[in-house]
Motif scaffolding. Structure first.
Motif, PDB file in Angstrom:
ATOM      1  N   LEU A   1       0.868  -0.978  -0.145  1.00 35.96           N
ATOM      2  CA  LEU A   1       0.177  -0.033  -0.095  1.00 35.96           C
ATOM      3  C   LEU A   1       0.947   1.217   0.025  1.00 35.96           C
ATOM      4  N   THR A   2       2.219   1.296   0.136  1.00 36.65           N
ATOM      5  CA  THR A   2       2.912   2.341   0.323  1.00 36.65           C
ATOM      6  C   THR A   2       3.305   2.895  -1.051  1.00 36.65           C
ATOM      7  N   GLU A   3       3.068   4.243  -0.901  1.00 36.81           N
ATOM      8  CA  GLU A   3       3.281   5.239  -2.082  1.00 36.81           C
ATOM      9  C   GLU A   3       4.545   6.199  -1.804  1.00 36.81           C
ATOM     10  N   GLU A   4       4.947   7.026  -2.647  1.00 33.00           N
ATOM     11  CA  GLU A   4       5.976   7.755  -2.453  1.00 33.00           C
ATOM     12  C   GLU A   4       6.029   9.082  -3.009  1.00 33.00           C
ATOM     13  N   ILE A   5       6.680  10.141  -2.422  1.00 34.61           N
ATOM     14  CA  ILE A   5       6.517  11.551  -2.935  1.00 34.61           C
ATOM     15  C   ILE A   5       8.166  11.857  -3.418  1.00 34.61           C
ATOM     16  N   GLN A   6       7.986  12.166  -4.902  1.00 32.85           N
ATOM     17  CA  GLN A   6       9.194  12.299  -5.371  1.00 32.85           C
ATOM     18  C   GLN A   6       9.421  14.016  -5.361  1.00 32.85           C
ATOM     19  N   TRP A   7      10.465  14.256  -4.465  1.00 28.65           N
ATOM     20  CA  TRP A   7      10.436  15.415  -4.270  1.00 28.65           C
ATOM     21  C   TRP A   7      11.113  16.562  -5.366  1.00 28.65           C
ATOM     22  N   GLN A   8      10.407  17.740  -5.140  1.00 28.88           N
ATOM     23  CA  GLN A   8      10.978  18.633  -6.063  1.00 28.88           C
ATOM     24  C   GLN A   8      11.103  20.063  -5.111  1.00 28.88           C
ATOM     25  N   VAL A   9      12.181  20.856  -5.506  1.00 23.29           N
ATOM     26  CA  VAL A   9      12.606  21.935  -4.783  1.00 23.29           C
ATOM     27  C   VAL A   9      11.173  22.882  -4.490  1.00 23.29           C
ATOM     28  N   GLY A  10      11.105  23.090  -2.985  1.00 24.68           N
ATOM     29  CA  GLY A  10      10.013  23.907  -2.601  1.00 24.68           C
ATOM     30  C   GLY A  10       8.587  23.283  -2.359  1.00 24.68           C
ATOM     31  N   ASP A  11       8.620  22.079  -2.664  1.00 23.34           N
ATOM     32  CA  ASP A  11       7.406  21.138  -2.289  1.00 23.34           C
ATOM     33  C   ASP A  11       7.208  21.249  -0.550  1.00 23.34           C
ATOM     34  N   LEU A  12       5.989  21.143  -0.402  1.00 27.96           N
ATOM     35  CA  LEU A  12       5.687  21.117   1.219  1.00 27.96           C
ATOM     36  C   LEU A  12       4.549  20.065   1.134  1.00 27.96           C
ATOM     37  N   VAL A  13       4.640  19.347   2.228  1.00 33.10           N
ATOM     38  CA  VAL A  13       3.755  18.270   2.402  1.00 33.10           C
ATOM     39  C   VAL A  13       2.998  18.364   3.833  1.00 33.10           C
ATOM     40  N   MET A  14       1.874  18.185   4.000  1.00 29.90           N
ATOM     41  CA  MET A  14       1.210  18.005   5.243  1.00 29.90           C
ATOM     42  C   MET A  14       0.390  16.742   5.349  1.00 29.90           C
ATOM     43  N   ILE A  15       0.761  15.847   6.341  1.00 32.99           N
ATOM     44  CA  ILE A  15       0.135  14.401   6.642  1.00 32.99           C
ATOM     45  C   ILE A  15      -0.413  14.345   7.983  1.00 32.99           C
ATOM     46  N   ASP A  16      -1.616  13.770   8.068  1.00 34.28           N
ATOM     47  CA  ASP A  16      -2.428  13.667   8.996  1.00 34.28           C
ATOM     48  C   ASP A  16      -1.727  12.390   9.997  1.00 34.28           C
ATOM     49  N   ASN A  17      -1.154  12.643  10.981  1.00 35.32           N
ATOM     50  CA  ASN A  17      -0.236  11.537  11.936  1.00 35.32           C
ATOM     51  C   ASN A  17      -1.310  10.653  12.615  1.00 35.32           C
ATOM     52  N   SER A  18      -2.459  10.838  12.635  1.00 37.44           N
ATOM     53  CA  SER A  18      -3.536   9.900  13.161  1.00 37.44           C
ATOM     54  C   SER A  18      -3.916   8.864  12.173  1.00 37.44           C
ATOM     55  N   ARG A  19      -3.572   8.916  10.960  1.00 34.63           N
ATOM     56  CA  ARG A  19      -3.925   8.093   9.862  1.00 34.63           C
ATOM     57  C   ARG A  19      -2.773   7.636   9.078  1.00 34.63           C
ATOM     58  N   PHE A  20      -1.817   8.184   8.547  1.00 36.69           N
ATOM     59  CA  PHE A  20      -1.110   8.119   7.616  1.00 36.69           C
ATOM     60  C   PHE A  20       0.379   7.759   8.389  1.00 36.69           C
ATOM     61  N   LEU A  21       1.033   6.731   7.965  1.00 37.80           N
ATOM     62  CA  LEU A  21       2.587   6.343   8.072  1.00 37.80           C
ATOM     63  C   LEU A  21       3.295   7.093   7.009  1.00 37.80           C
ATOM     64  N   HIS A  22       4.479   7.401   7.621  1.00 35.06           N
ATOM     65  CA  HIS A  22       5.548   7.926   6.551  1.00 35.06           C
ATOM     66  C   HIS A  22       6.791   7.127   6.819  1.00 35.06           C
ATOM     67  N   GLY A  23       7.700   7.376   5.837  1.00 35.74           N
ATOM     68  CA  GLY A  23       9.042   6.894   5.884  1.00 35.74           C
ATOM     69  C   GLY A  23       9.972   7.515   4.872  1.00 35.74           C
ATOM     70  N   ARG A  24      10.893   6.674   4.384  1.00 40.15           N
ATOM     71  CA  ARG A  24      11.783   7.174   3.495  1.00 40.15           C
ATOM     72  C   ARG A  24      12.612   5.824   2.856  1.00 40.15           C
ATOM     73  N   ARG A  25      12.819   6.229   1.420  1.00 37.68           N
ATOM     74  CA  ARG A  25      13.688   5.458   0.766  1.00 37.68           C
ATOM     75  C   ARG A  25      15.099   5.733   0.812  1.00 37.68           C
ATOM     76  N   SER A  26      16.039   4.772   0.831  1.00 40.69           N
ATOM     77  CA  SER A  26      17.556   5.108   0.958  1.00 40.69           C
ATOM     78  C   SER A  26      17.875   5.789  -0.127  1.00 40.69           C
ATOM     79  N   PHE A  27      19.161   6.541   0.053  1.00 43.61           N
ATOM     80  CA  PHE A  27      19.727   7.244  -0.878  1.00 43.61           C
ATOM     81  C   PHE A  27      21.044   7.309  -0.604  1.00 43.61           C
ATOM     82  N   SER A  28      22.099   7.459  -1.769  1.00 43.71           N
ATOM     83  CA  SER A  28      23.437   7.701  -1.671  1.00 43.71           C
ATOM     84  C   SER A  28      24.030   9.038  -1.656  1.00 43.71           C
ATOM     85  N   ASP A  29      23.572   9.837  -2.040  1.00 46.04           N
ATOM     86  CA  ASP A  29      24.153  11.321  -2.060  1.00 46.04           C
ATOM     87  C   ASP A  29      23.831  11.945  -0.674  1.00 46.04           C
TER      88      ASP A  29
END
Length: 286
Positions: free
Chosen positions: A244-272
């Motif tokens: 069920l997990t989806e992702e946000i592919q970030w762009q400069v200046g993006d802002l996200v607002m997440i309901d912490n009583s409903r949505f889980l959040h995490g992060r994919r690994s990266f190398s730079d």
């Protein structure tokens, strides 16, 4: 303001665009509130938001903010804007501070610099996770609370409470909190246990949501009586969450607002090492 609902079938996420880089502070607070109540996750794109603007925008929706114990602060005066978790490793989906009685209502992220590759922020709807767990697992989590055990060093709780905080402030904060037991050690660290349900009611829709910190706290989470959560159950949660997990592919200046009583959040690994994401955690005023 143009509203676009994300095309992924499993997502309630809405993207709010500004084709002309309109000031995000000019958006209708009432309209954003209603969108957030129904969707649980809003991505603002094209506004060129900075971490200072994120703070100003989030203040319109928040009654108060929380400080994080293990993050680098950006605004030295109030200390509520910080960098996201250090490192480049994968972070399992979780709800912010759901392993404590201090779970904020909303998680805010703002992109200063996106990574060259990877590093997407993950999100997963806890309502959908709960719906797709087996009946056996549902009954298990309905009948038993989970418990998180951990230790706060003196440096950590002073970071959270303020440099001038004392053990008396710690006791005042923890006394009488439901599900909390604690012990103050000789080195002024605090051994802490917190028992809570794994499934909670969402803040706005009053739906059952599997919104917790089980996956990213496997070494410190048990059932309330101290018995381990079976590996088969953990594997099922991971399988459902991954699906069920989806992702946000970030762009400069993006802002996200997440309901912490409903949505889980995490992060994919990266190398730079260029990824720069700012965060704020707040209690909402609506």
């Amino acid at each position: 303001m143009t509203i676009q609902i994300d095309s992924l079938e499993t997502s309630t996420k809405k993207i709010i665009y500004s084709d002309k880089c309109k000031d995000i502070l000019s958006l209708s607070v009432a309209e954003i509130q209603e969108l957030f109540k129904s969707s649980g996750i809003l991505l603002f794109r094209g506004f060129g938001v900075t971490h200072e603007q994120m703070k100003a925008f989030s203040k319109q929706f928040s009654s108060r903010f929380t400080r994080e114990t293990n993050r680098t602060r950006v605004d030295s005066r109030e200390g509520f804007v910080s960098l996201v978790a250090q490192g480049t490793h994968f972070i399992e989906p979780h709800c912010e501070n759901a392993n404590t009685p201090f779970r904020p209502d909303a998680v805010w992220f703002c992109c200063g610099v996106p990574p060259a590759q990877g590093g997407e922020t993950l999100f997963c709807d806890g309502v959908q996770v709960w719906e797709q767990l087996s009946e056996e697992s549902k009954q298990l989590f309905l009948s038993k609370k989970i418990r998180f055990d951990f230790i706060y060093s003196a440096e950590q709780w002073k970071h959270f409470l303020g440099a001038e905080a004392t053990l008396a402030n710690v006791k005042q904060m923890l006394e009488g909190l439901e599900g909390v037991s604690y012990f103050i050690n000789e080195d002024e660290s605090v051994s802490f246990a917190y028992a809570c349900p794994a499934v909670i009611k969402t803040k706005y829709s009053n739906q059952d949501a599997f919104a917790n910190n089980i996956l990213n706290a496997k070494e410190s989470v048990f059932f309330e009586n101290g018995s381990p959560i079976p590996d088969t159950i953990i594997s099922e949660i991971e399988e459902v969450t991954d699906r069920l997990t989806e992702e946000i592919q970030w762009q400069v200046g993006d802002l996200v607002m997440i309901d912490n009583s409903r949505f889980l959040h995490g992060r994919r690994s990266f190398s730079d090492n260029q990824r720069l994401i700012f965060s704020i955690f707040s209690y909402l005023n609506f």
